[in-house]
Design a protein around this motif. Structure first.
Motif, PDB file in Angstrom:
ATOM      1  N   ARG A  98       0.860  -1.209  -0.018  1.00  0.00           N
ATOM      2  CA  ARG A  98       0.005  -0.094  -0.060  1.00  0.00           C
ATOM      3  C   ARG A  98       0.835   1.321  -0.258  1.00  0.00           C
ATOM      4  O   ARG A  98       0.673   2.238   0.622  1.00  0.00           O
ATOM      5  N   GLY A  99       1.840   1.215  -0.648  1.00  0.00           N
ATOM      6  CA  GLY A  99       2.744   2.265  -1.006  1.00  0.00           C
ATOM      7  C   GLY A  99       3.932   2.636   0.318  1.00  0.00           C
ATOM      8  O   GLY A  99       4.578   3.804   0.132  1.00  0.00           O
ATOM      9  N   VAL A 100       3.767   1.858   1.378  1.00  0.00           N
ATOM     10  CA  VAL A 100       4.579   2.100   2.299  1.00  0.00           C
ATOM     11  C   VAL A 100       5.498   0.920   2.830  1.00  0.00           C
ATOM     12  O   VAL A 100       5.028  -0.204   2.169  1.00  0.00           O
ATOM     13  N   PRO A 101       6.473   1.005   3.464  1.00  0.00           N
ATOM     14  CA  PRO A 101       7.211  -0.378   3.767  1.00  0.00           C
ATOM     15  C   PRO A 101       6.510  -1.347   4.463  1.00  0.00           C
ATOM     16  O   PRO A 101       5.600  -1.132   5.292  1.00  0.00           O
ATOM     17  N   SER A 102       6.632  -2.585   4.053  1.00  0.00           N
ATOM     18  CA  SER A 102       5.921  -3.521   4.689  1.00  0.00           C
ATOM     19  C   SER A 102       6.636  -3.862   5.959  1.00  0.00           C
ATOM     20  O   SER A 102       7.404  -3.416   6.569  1.00  0.00           O
ATOM     21  N   ILE A 103       5.502  -4.371   6.974  1.00  0.00           N
ATOM     22  CA  ILE A 103       5.801  -4.374   8.349  1.00  0.00           C
ATOM     23  C   ILE A 103       7.015  -5.224   8.660  1.00  0.00           C
ATOM     24  O   ILE A 103       7.956  -5.176   9.597  1.00  0.00           O
ATOM     25  N   ASN A 104       7.240  -6.577   7.909  1.00  0.00           N
ATOM     26  CA  ASN A 104       8.498  -7.369   7.962  1.00  0.00           C
ATOM     27  C   ASN A 104       9.630  -6.378   7.561  1.00  0.00           C
ATOM     28  O   ASN A 104      10.863  -6.592   7.959  1.00  0.00           O
ATOM     29  N   ALA A 105       9.534  -5.552   6.459  1.00  0.00           N
ATOM     30  CA  ALA A 105      10.880  -4.812   6.149  1.00  0.00           C
ATOM     31  C   ALA A 105      11.156  -3.842   7.170  1.00  0.00           C
ATOM     32  O   ALA A 105      12.191  -3.353   7.469  1.00  0.00           O
ATOM     33  N   LYS A 106      10.046  -3.271   7.831  1.00  0.00           N
ATOM     34  CA  LYS A 106      10.337  -2.191   8.927  1.00  0.00           C
ATOM     35  C   LYS A 106      10.770  -2.788  10.082  1.00  0.00           C
ATOM     36  O   LYS A 106      11.826  -2.046  10.649  1.00  0.00           O
ATOM     37  N   TRP A 107      10.222  -3.929  10.504  1.00  0.00           N
ATOM     38  CA  TRP A 107      10.346  -4.427  11.980  1.00  0.00           C
ATOM     39  C   TRP A 107      10.862  -5.963  11.917  1.00  0.00           C
ATOM     40  O   TRP A 107      11.189  -6.200  13.057  1.00  0.00           O
ATOM     41  N   GLY A 108      11.078  -6.485  11.061  1.00  0.00           N
ATOM     42  CA  GLY A 108      11.380  -7.845  10.888  1.00  0.00           C
ATOM     43  C   GLY A 108      10.310  -8.963  10.854  1.00  0.00           C
ATOM     44  O   GLY A 108       9.174  -8.526  11.000  1.00  0.00           O
ATOM     45  N   ASN A 109      10.800  -9.963  10.585  1.00  0.00           N
ATOM     46  CA  ASN A 109       9.561 -11.297  10.110  1.00  0.00           C
ATOM     47  C   ASN A 109       9.025 -11.631  11.526  1.00  0.00           C
ATOM     48  O   ASN A 109       7.786 -11.830  11.418  1.00  0.00           O
ATOM     49  N   ARG A 110       9.808 -11.816  12.764  1.00  0.00           N
ATOM     50  CA  ARG A 110       9.277 -12.154  13.940  1.00  0.00           C
ATOM     51  C   ARG A 110       7.855 -10.972  14.229  1.00  0.00           C
ATOM     52  O   ARG A 110       6.978 -11.479  14.685  1.00  0.00           O
ATOM     53  N   VAL A 111       8.437  -9.798  14.029  1.00  0.00           N
ATOM     54  CA  VAL A 111       7.433  -8.615  14.673  1.00  0.00           C
ATOM     55  C   VAL A 111       6.065  -8.869  13.720  1.00  0.00           C
ATOM     56  O   VAL A 111       5.041  -8.784  14.250  1.00  0.00           O
ATOM     57  N   ALA A 112       6.338  -8.884  12.481  1.00  0.00           N
ATOM     58  CA  ALA A 112       5.317  -9.003  11.381  1.00  0.00           C
ATOM     59  C   ALA A 112       4.227 -10.397  11.644  1.00  0.00           C
ATOM     60  O   ALA A 112       2.978 -10.392  11.677  1.00  0.00           O
ATOM     61  N   ILE A 113       4.930 -11.633  11.952  1.00  0.00           N
ATOM     62  CA  ILE A 113       4.276 -12.531  11.956  1.00  0.00           C
ATOM     63  C   ILE A 113       3.323 -12.570  13.822  1.00  0.00           C
ATOM     64  O   ILE A 113       2.147 -12.595  13.689  1.00  0.00           O
ATOM     65  N   LEU A 114       4.054 -12.230  14.384  1.00  0.00           N
ATOM     66  CA  LEU A 114       3.336 -11.706  15.975  1.00  0.00           C
ATOM     67  C   LEU A 114       1.988 -10.702  15.733  1.00  0.00           C
ATOM     68  O   LEU A 114       1.227 -10.890  16.229  1.00  0.00           O
TER      69      LEU A 114
END
Length: 342
Positions: A98-114
């Motif tokens: 959606r035109g912004v950094p993905s959550i995994n790119a910004k904070w990492g995969n573990r944060v994104a999954i949780l």
């Protein structure tokens, strides 16, 4: 929000969506943990079309749409959708959404999954007051969603029909959430059982048409969609329906035309395509392939199936709006008109 031509219905839908947005904000606001609030609202704050909550609201028009449970249902469905995007971006190693950094790119995969798991939990809390039937609908959709993601990750075996396998994947990954939206909306509004079944059938067919339209647009308009990077499917090595149909076409004609499927097969054999030149070549071959036209035909077929599923429902502006969504999907996939001479 999808286009709604009836002024009264459009105004009610906008007001209801505003109430959904308010509920989403209050649900995810955690004053004692600002980081949790930030990661939970990251994609919601970036916008989105809100197609699924709109479906909840339109389905609710076949019962009592002003029940407070309707807004809860719409918010729960949107949280489930955003959670699936968090998990998808981890699986796809996506850098933007959606035109912004993905959550995994910004904070990492573990944060994104949780964070995705957290959204699923909050969606369950929102839907809990709707009763056991709603909880069963939600659990069934989750099962389908995870199954579809797993099947896509594993891929079709050597004895499986690739196209049939792919269609089963998108039915679970995409259509299941559309089905939940329409059924949950009808349930929250206390609609009759027959209406709920018709709306569920509509949501299933519309969801498949929606994904197939996205597949077509990934080939024909790869840079026109804010939610995904250009040529997202080809970059990830996902063989969508236009690709499968293009590869299935046997050589016809003469010369280069006859050799297109073979050339495509060679270029796609290595999986994900990241080289810009190869991407341009494969996209050009797909755009000229009969497989693309066949994929457009499938969009029309499933959109027509969705439209027919509405026939048992009483005539109303809401039914017209749902039918118009089918037409809008087909229009999105129409070939661009040829350029006019200057």
């Amino acid at each position: 929000m999808p286009t709604i031509t009836d002024d009264t219905l459009a105004a009610w839908t906008r007001r209801s969506l505003d109430a959904v947005e308010d509920l989403l904000r209050t649900t995810l606001d955690t004053p004692g943990d600002p980081f949790l609030t930030t990661v939970a609202t990251h994609l919601l704050a970036a916008g989105g079309k809100r197609v699924r909550p709109t479906l909840v609201l339109l389905a609710a028009r076949f019962g009592d749409p002003d029940r407070p449970e309707v807004v809860r249902a719409a918010a729960a469905v949107e949280l489930m959708h955003v959670a699936s995007l968090y998990h998808d971006d981890v699986m796809d190693e996506a850098a933007t959404r959606r035109g912004v950094p993905s959550i995994n790119a910004k904070w990492g995969n573990r944060v994104a999954i949780l964070a995705g798991d957290y959204l699923v939990a909050r969606a369950a809390e929102l839907a809990a007051p709707l009763g056991a039937a709603a909880a069963e609908e939600q659990a069934r959709m989750l099962t389908r969603l995870v199954t579809g993601q797993l099947r896509e990750t594993v891929g079709a075996g050597p004895d499986a029909d690739p196209e049939r396998y792919y269609m089963s994947v998108i039915a679970d990954k995409t259509a299941a959430l559309f089905t939940l939206a329409t059924r949950l909306g009808a349930h929250a509004a206390g609609a009759p059982a027959g209406h709920l079944e018709a709306l569920g059938a509509y949501g299933e067919a519309l969801g498949i048409a929606f994904q197939l339209a996205d597949d077509v647009l990934d080939v024909t308009q790869p840079t026109a969609r804010a939610g995904k990077p250009a040529n997202a499917d080809l970059r990830q090595g996902v063989a969508t329906l236009p690709v499968l149909r293009a590869l299935r076409v046997r050589g016809r004609g003469q010369g280069r035309l006859r050799n297109r499927p073979a050339r495509l097969r060679r270029m796609l054999a290595g999986g994900p395509i990241t080289d810009a030149g190869d991407l341009a070549t494969v996209t050009r071959l797909l755009q000229r392939s009969p497989g693309l036209a066949e994929a457009r035909t499938e969009v029309e077929r499933y959109a027509d199936r969705a439209r027919r599923a509405l026939l048992p429902l009483p005539a109303s502006p809401a039914r017209d709006a749902l039918a118009d969504m089918c037409d809008q999907l087909i229009s999105r996939c129409d070939p661009a008109p040829p350029a006019q001479p200057a």
